[in-house]
Design an enzyme around this catalytic site. Structure first.
Site, short mmCIF file in Angstrom:
data_model
loop_
_atom_site.label_atom_id
_atom_site.label_comp_id
_atom_site.label_asym_id
_atom_site.label_seq_id
_atom_site.Cartn_x
_atom_site.Cartn_y
_atom_site.Cartn_z
N TYR A 189 26.27 -15.74 -18.60
CA TYR A 189 25.78 -14.69 -17.71
C TYR A 189 26.10 -13.31 -18.31
O TYR A 189 25.24 -12.42 -18.34
CB TYR A 189 26.40 -14.84 -16.32
CG TYR A 189 25.97 -13.77 -15.35
CD1 TYR A 189 24.68 -13.75 -14.84
CD2 TYR A 189 26.85 -12.75 -14.97
CE1 TYR A 189 24.27 -12.74 -13.95
CE2 TYR A 189 26.46 -11.75 -14.08
CZ TYR A 189 25.16 -11.75 -13.58
OH TYR A 189 24.77 -10.76 -12.71
N SER A 242 24.96 -5.60 -14.91
CA SER A 242 26.14 -6.14 -14.21
C SER A 242 27.38 -5.61 -14.90
O SER A 242 27.35 -5.32 -16.11
CB SER A 242 26.13 -7.66 -14.27
OG SER A 242 27.40 -8.17 -13.88
N1 LIG Z 1 25.59 -10.20 -6.26
C1 LIG Z 1 26.36 -9.73 -7.23
O1 LIG Z 1 27.61 -9.72 -7.13
C2 LIG Z 1 25.74 -9.14 -8.48
C3 LIG Z 1 26.56 -8.42 -9.36
C4 LIG Z 1 26.01 -7.88 -10.50
C5 LIG Z 1 24.66 -8.03 -10.76
N2 LIG Z 1 23.88 -8.74 -9.89
C6 LIG Z 1 22.46 -8.89 -10.23
O2 LIG Z 1 21.68 -8.41 -9.16
C7 LIG Z 1 20.38 -9.03 -9.21
C8 LIG Z 1 19.98 -9.50 -7.82
O3 LIG Z 1 20.83 -10.55 -7.41
P1 LIG Z 1 21.42 -10.67 -5.93
O4 LIG Z 1 22.87 -10.45 -6.04
O5 LIG Z 1 20.64 -9.85 -4.98
O6 LIG Z 1 21.22 -12.24 -5.69
P2 LIG Z 1 20.14 -13.05 -4.79
O7 LIG Z 1 20.32 -12.68 -3.37
O8 LIG Z 1 20.31 -14.47 -5.19
O9 LIG Z 1 18.75 -12.47 -5.30
C9 LIG Z 1 18.16 -12.84 -6.51
C10 LIG Z 1 16.70 -13.15 -6.25
O10 LIG Z 1 16.06 -13.47 -7.51
C11 LIG Z 1 15.24 -14.59 -7.27
N3 LIG Z 1 14.94 -15.40 -8.45
C12 LIG Z 1 15.80 -16.13 -9.20
N4 LIG Z 1 15.13 -16.82 -10.13
C13 LIG Z 1 13.82 -16.54 -9.97
C14 LIG Z 1 12.64 -16.95 -10.62
N5 LIG Z 1 12.67 -17.83 -11.63
N6 LIG Z 1 11.46 -16.46 -10.20
C15 LIG Z 1 11.40 -15.58 -9.17
N7 LIG Z 1 12.49 -15.15 -8.50
C16 LIG Z 1 13.69 -15.63 -8.90
C17 LIG Z 1 16.05 -15.42 -6.29
O11 LIG Z 1 15.25 -16.42 -5.67
P3 LIG Z 1 15.95 -17.82 -5.21
O12 LIG Z 1 16.80 -17.49 -4.03
O13 LIG Z 1 14.78 -18.70 -4.93
O14 LIG Z 1 16.78 -18.29 -6.38
C18 LIG Z 1 16.55 -14.36 -5.33
O15 LIG Z 1 15.63 -14.08 -4.30
C19 LIG Z 1 20.50 -10.13 -10.26
O16 LIG Z 1 19.92 -9.68 -11.47
C20 LIG Z 1 22.00 -10.30 -10.44
O17 LIG Z 1 22.31 -10.79 -11.72
C21 LIG Z 1 24.38 -9.30 -8.76
#
Ligand SMILES: NC(=O)c1ccc[n+]([C@@H]2O[C@H](COP(=O)([O-])OP(=O)(O)OC[C@H]3O[C@@H](n4cnc5c(N)ncnc54)[C@H](OP(=O)(O)O)[C@@H]3O)[C@@H](O)[C@H]2O)c1
Length: 243
Positions: free
Chosen positions: A146, A134
């Protein structure tokens, strides 16, 4: 069309957002994709759309993780599952269990997934690891826990690159800025604060991140793209702070 004859991929956090976009991208390249997440309904939908294999698991179930991947040969790992809490509440306002969940999923589980998948890559001298970082690891955005969790991924990535030297395994850390996913539902307890945060600027789409990953995968096998920082054009951390 396949990428470097990669045949298999594992995506964690696969049922929504960036993970789901990666499953779609990898499936388009004819890989057999294993999609792991804890939401069975969303995974089932993705499986019927893309043909991926769905594994429903809380990624913090460490023993089950090692058992599941002991006999599997994974060519591409997208180590993506992650979450944030307390974007509005701050360091002391975030609950103790929420702190543990961020470190447990973003750091501890990410390390175990890697350790489960890597032995087969090393034996076969083949593979590409995508670590989901990130921009919170690069800039102080006011997200101490975070940011620390993603700082750990940054450090892990750099050290691992040293250890992987000579194995032919490639490693890319992706550092996204704000991306329109379910991430902000978890990060903000208050829906109104969430709504005003995500409507402030035009966010990235999850497919923009999958495109960046596709680029890193497609480069010739003698090339390693170590890190990609990718933000919305209007998100400029630094001089004009927009975290
Ligand atoms: N979106 C942003 O702005 C952003 C920016 C920088 C980095 N990121 C990173 O990108 C990655 C993906 O996030 P995203 O933005 O796509 O968000 P997201 O749509 O919330 O996807 C994250 C996924 O991880 C799953 N997850 C969380 N805890 C878990 C667990 N204990 N066991 C199994 N699955 C789990 C979530 O399931 P649930 O829905 O059930 O919780 C969700 O399906 C993350 O590492 C995040 O830190 C995101």
């Amino acid at each position: 069309m396949s990428i470097h004859s990669y045949q298999t991929a594992l995506v964690t956090g696969a049922s929504s957002g960036i993970g789901a976009a990666c499953v779609r991208m990898l499936s388009r390249h004819d890989m057999r994709v294993t999609a792991m997440d804890r939401d069975s309904d969303r995974l089932a939908e993705l499986a019927s759309e893309t043909g991926c294999e769905a594994i429903v698991m809380d990624i913090r179930q460490t023993e089950e993780l090692y058992e599941t991947f002991a006999d599997r040969d994974i060519d591409v790992l997208v180590n993506n599952a992650g979450l944030a809490h307390g974007l509005a509440e701050g360091f002391l306002g975030t609950g103790n269990d929420q702190v543990d969940e961020m470190i447990g999923v973003n750091v501890t589980a990410a390390i175990h997934v890697l350790r489960a998948v890597l032995p087969s890559m090393i034996t076969r001298k083949r593979g590409h690891i995508i670590a989901m970082g990130s921009i919170a690891s690069l800039y102080p955005l006011g997200l101490p826990v975070y940011g620390a969790s993603k700082g750990a991924i940054r450090s892990l990535s750099r050290h691992l690159r040293m250890e992987l030297s000579g194995t032919k395994i490639r490693h890319t850390e992706i550092c996204p800025g704000r991306t329109e996913t379910g991430f902000f539902d978890t990060a903000f307890g208050d829906p109104q604060q969430r709504a005003s945060f995500v409507s402030e600027i035009r966010l990235l789409d999850p497919a923009d991140i999958a495109d960046a990953i596709e680029y890193a995968l497609r480069t010739p096998l003698h090339v390693n793209v170590s890190s990609i920082e990718i933000t919305p054009v209007d998100q400029v951390p630094g001089g004009q702070i927009l975290g």
